[in-house]
Motif scaffolding. Structure first.
Motif, PDB file in Angstrom:
ATOM      1  N   GLU A 113     -60.057 -29.171 -53.748  1.00 13.32           N
ATOM      2  CA  GLU A 113     -60.337 -29.244 -52.306  1.00 13.32           C
ATOM      3  C   GLU A 113     -60.117 -27.881 -51.637  1.00 13.32           C
ATOM      4  N   GLU A 114     -58.998 -27.237 -51.958  1.00 16.04           N
ATOM      5  CA  GLU A 114     -58.736 -25.905 -51.397  1.00 16.04           C
ATOM      6  C   GLU A 114     -59.816 -24.917 -51.821  1.00 16.04           C
ATOM      7  N   LEU A 115     -60.148 -24.919 -53.102  1.00 16.01           N
ATOM      8  CA  LEU A 115     -61.187 -24.016 -53.585  1.00 16.01           C
ATOM      9  C   LEU A 115     -62.496 -24.290 -52.871  1.00 16.01           C
ATOM     10  N   GLY A 116     -62.865 -25.557 -52.735  1.00 14.19           N
ATOM     11  CA  GLY A 116     -64.111 -25.913 -52.071  1.00 14.19           C
ATOM     12  C   GLY A 116     -64.180 -25.421 -50.633  1.00 14.19           C
ATOM     13  N   GLN A 117     -63.065 -25.485 -49.928  1.00  6.21           N
ATOM     14  CA  GLN A 117     -63.037 -25.009 -48.541  1.00  6.21           C
ATOM     15  C   GLN A 117     -63.280 -23.508 -48.470  1.00  6.21           C
ATOM     16  N   TRP A 118     -62.627 -22.740 -49.362  1.00  2.00           N
ATOM     17  CA  TRP A 118     -62.827 -21.291 -49.352  1.00  2.00           C
ATOM     18  C   TRP A 118     -64.242 -20.926 -49.771  1.00  2.00           C
TER      19      TRP A 118
ATOM     20  N   GLY B 238     -67.624 -18.680 -47.851  1.00  2.00           N
ATOM     21  CA  GLY B 238     -68.454 -17.621 -48.431  1.00  2.00           C
ATOM     22  C   GLY B 238     -69.910 -18.018 -48.550  1.00  2.00           C
ATOM     23  N   VAL B 239     -70.177 -19.218 -49.033  1.00  2.00           N
ATOM     24  CA  VAL B 239     -71.552 -19.682 -49.202  1.00  2.00           C
ATOM     25  C   VAL B 239     -72.229 -19.827 -47.838  1.00  2.00           C
ATOM     26  N   GLY B 240     -71.517 -20.361 -46.875  1.00  2.00           N
ATOM     27  CA  GLY B 240     -72.091 -20.513 -45.534  1.00  2.00           C
ATOM     28  C   GLY B 240     -72.502 -19.177 -44.941  1.00  2.00           C
ATOM     29  N   TYR B 241     -71.663 -18.177 -45.108  1.00  2.00           N
ATOM     30  CA  TYR B 241     -72.013 -16.855 -44.574  1.00  2.00           C
ATOM     31  C   TYR B 241     -73.168 -16.246 -45.346  1.00  2.00           C
ATOM     32  N   ALA B 242     -73.154 -16.348 -46.660  1.00  2.00           N
ATOM     33  CA  ALA B 242     -74.243 -15.788 -47.465  1.00  2.00           C
ATOM     34  C   ALA B 242     -75.580 -16.424 -47.107  1.00  2.00           C
ATOM     35  N   ARG B 243     -75.561 -17.737 -46.831  1.00  2.00           N
ATOM     36  CA  ARG B 243     -76.801 -18.431 -46.417  1.00  2.00           C
ATOM     37  C   ARG B 243     -77.331 -17.902 -45.093  1.00  2.00           C
TER      38      ARG B 243
END
Length: 110
Positions: A91-96, A100-105
């Motif tokens: 869960e912690e990894l998924g949040q981080w 990153g993925v949201g910004y890259a998109r």
């Protein structure tokens, strides 16, 4: 130091369904790119290297396990180092990774 392959596998599991995903060895680690833009990496120094919206740097840094990345002695907005201690659960990894993925998109594809 080589990057943590187990951490890279955990990141891979989180991003596996992401369109336009690629992997590339860079910065001594394994980076995951979306549309050619780096989102997150299993860092060669341990933990994650994360690319985020620079405007969110202050709210995400905690000075314990999450720090601005430093290049040539200068703290960089938009780039974070996330210690292993901050990504012990999926869960912690998924949040981080989502940061990153949201910004890259949001960036134009390369």
């Amino acid at each position: 130091m080589a990057y943590d392959e187990e951490l890279a596998d955990r990141i891979r599991a989180v991003v596996q369904d992401e369109p336009a995903l690629s992997e590339k060895k860079m910065f001594g680690g394994l980076a995951f790119l979306v549309g050619g833009n780096m989102a997150v990496a299993a860092s060669g120094q341990g933990g994650l290297m994360l690319r985020i919206d620079p405007a969110t740097s202050d709210e995400l840094v905690d000075d314990v396990h999450v720090h601005r990345m430093e290049m040539r002695g200068r703290a960089m907005d938009g780039w974070l180092r996330v210690d292993d201690a901050a990504v012990t659960t999926d869960e912690e990894l998924g949040q981080w990774v989502a940061h990153g993925v949201g910004y890259a998109r949001s960036l134009p594809p390369k």
